[in-house]
Scaffold this active site. Structure first.
Site, mmCIF file in Angstrom:
data_model
loop_
_atom_site.group_PDB
_atom_site.id
_atom_site.type_symbol
_atom_site.label_atom_id
_atom_site.label_comp_id
_atom_site.label_asym_id
_atom_site.label_seq_id
_atom_site.Cartn_x
_atom_site.Cartn_y
_atom_site.Cartn_z
ATOM 1 N N LEU A 195 0.773 -1.265 -0.010
ATOM 2 C CA LEU A 195 -0.004 0.179 0.015
ATOM 3 C C LEU A 195 1.039 1.422 0.052
ATOM 4 O O LEU A 195 0.395 2.187 -0.632
ATOM 5 C CB LEU A 195 -0.884 0.025 1.288
ATOM 6 N N ASN A 235 3.068 4.591 7.576
ATOM 7 C CA ASN A 235 2.520 3.177 6.768
ATOM 8 C C ASN A 235 3.404 2.232 7.186
ATOM 9 O O ASN A 235 3.052 1.000 7.132
ATOM 10 C CB ASN A 235 2.695 3.396 5.212
ATOM 11 N N THR A 249 10.144 6.621 2.362
ATOM 12 C CA THR A 249 11.329 6.018 3.379
ATOM 13 C C THR A 249 11.545 4.486 3.034
ATOM 14 O O THR A 249 10.461 3.496 2.834
ATOM 15 C CB THR A 249 11.192 6.139 4.889
ATOM 16 N N SER A 306 -3.608 2.274 9.801
ATOM 17 C CA SER A 306 -4.061 1.302 10.861
ATOM 18 C C SER A 306 -4.569 0.054 10.103
ATOM 19 O O SER A 306 -3.871 -0.676 9.237
ATOM 20 C CB SER A 306 -5.201 1.938 11.565
ATOM 21 N N LYS A 366 -2.374 -1.917 16.827
ATOM 22 C CA LYS A 366 -2.965 -1.046 16.152
ATOM 23 C C LYS A 366 -4.279 -0.677 17.001
ATOM 24 O O LYS A 366 -4.762 0.520 16.911
ATOM 25 C CB LYS A 366 -3.798 -1.795 14.813
ATOM 26 N N TYR A 413 -0.387 -7.824 16.870
ATOM 27 C CA TYR A 413 -0.797 -6.961 15.993
ATOM 28 C C TYR A 413 -2.123 -6.217 16.405
ATOM 29 O O TYR A 413 -2.000 -4.922 16.083
ATOM 30 C CB TYR A 413 -0.750 -8.018 14.613
ATOM 31 N N THR A 419 -1.167 -7.445 -0.887
ATOM 32 C CA THR A 419 0.041 -7.043 -0.757
ATOM 33 C C THR A 419 0.929 -8.340 0.065
ATOM 34 O O THR A 419 0.420 -9.222 0.140
ATOM 35 C CB THR A 419 0.330 -5.949 0.509
ATOM 36 N N ASP A 464 15.108 3.496 8.937
ATOM 37 C CA ASP A 464 14.550 2.406 9.759
ATOM 38 C C ASP A 464 13.849 2.920 10.995
ATOM 39 O O ASP A 464 14.320 3.877 11.779
ATOM 40 C CB ASP A 464 15.685 1.498 10.544
#
Length: 280
Positions: A17, A86, A35, A137, A155, A151, A186, A59
């Site tokens: 994404l 992201n 980045t 998110s 979030k 995870y 993805t 990083d």
């Protein structure tokens, strides 16, 4: 809505994404700084939309490096209009299976790195009295499931922090949107994910079964990252952007079902909830 060329900073643009959003924003005329963790990835990103996309090594867990990246962008462009947090990853494993090191690294990357980047950019947005923060998110930030508990925790933490921040930013003409995708095509459930080293057989029918399903459908998810990028640009270009933007039917259905279930339980236990005050 700012109609002039905006300066974007997007973390984690090596694929998925983040890269789709960087490309779409650049094709719409924006300047995008993205980045990447590996210096050898920078040239390809620079060539994504030549003259519009510029790669920077970062990083996100190196908070000192975050400051340097922000300073580089300010030196070159003099402003930042859209920050997209992201970068992140999925940690797979039942709660009991996870080591403290695995759990802490999940929180470091998905929450504390986002907090550090947000804090680094906020002084610029406050001075400008304009800008938009996009927190990538997940539907997992609103609805938990077995096998991805940490995870979910990362979030959920992001959602709580960002909801408070949005209220703090209201008087300053700075917008914040939590983007909550469902399953998109993805590599999130593939090589980008990390699995707990410890395995406990008793969880094979719960978290184990779900994780096998997630990994078996990696690369076959219904969500199209290019369409998600267009949807996010619509939100950024809106005069009244949403606090939350769910992406995909799976996410919309799952979160609506969660809220429906929560409301039903609230109603069922309403009398008990209310019978907790001092008698006046």
């Amino acid at each position: 809505m700012n109609t002039s060329t905006r300066i974007w900073l997007i973390t984690g643009v090596s694929g998925g994404l983040g890269r789709a959003l960087a490309k779409e924003a650049a094709l719409q005329g924006e300047i995008v700084y993205g980045t990447l963790r590996k210096p050898e990835q920078i040239t390809a990103f620079n060539e994504l939309v030549p003259g519009k996309t510029f790669g920077l090594e970062l990083d996100v867990n190196n908070h000192g490096q975050i400051k340097s990246v922000v300073e580089q962008i300010m030196a070159k462009s003099g402003r930042i209009d859209v920050l997209v947090n992201n970068a992140g990853y999925g940690l797979f494993g039942a709660i009991e299976e996870l080591s403290m090191d695995e759990a802490r690294m999940q929180m470091e990357t998905n929450f504390f790195a986002v907090l550090a980047m947000t804090q680094a950019v906020l002084p610029i947005l406050r001075k400008q009295r304009s800008g938009h923060i996009l927190q990538i998110s997940s539907m997992s930030g609103l609805r938990a499931n077995s096998g991805t508990g940490l995870y979910n925790a990362s979030k959920f933490a992001l959602e709580g922090m960002s909801e408070a921040l949005a209220l703090e930013l209201q008087p300053l003409n700075i917008h914040l949107t939590l983007v909550e995708p469902g399953p998109f095509r993805t590599d999130w459930a593939g090589t980008s994910s990390v699995s707990a080293k410890n395995k406990i057989e008793d969880y094979e029918l719960s978290s184990g079964a779900r994780l096998r399903l997630l990994q078996s459908t990696s690369g076959k998810q219904p969500g199209n990252p290019a369409k998600a990028a267009k949807a996010i640009l619509l939100a950024v270009n809106s005069d009244h952007p949403p606090l939350r933007l769910l992406l995909g039917k799976v996410a919309l259905d799952a979160v609506r079902d969660k809220f429906k279930t929560v409301e039903e339980e609230f109603s069922k236990w309403e009398a008990v909830s209310l019978d907790t005050s001092f008698e006046e």
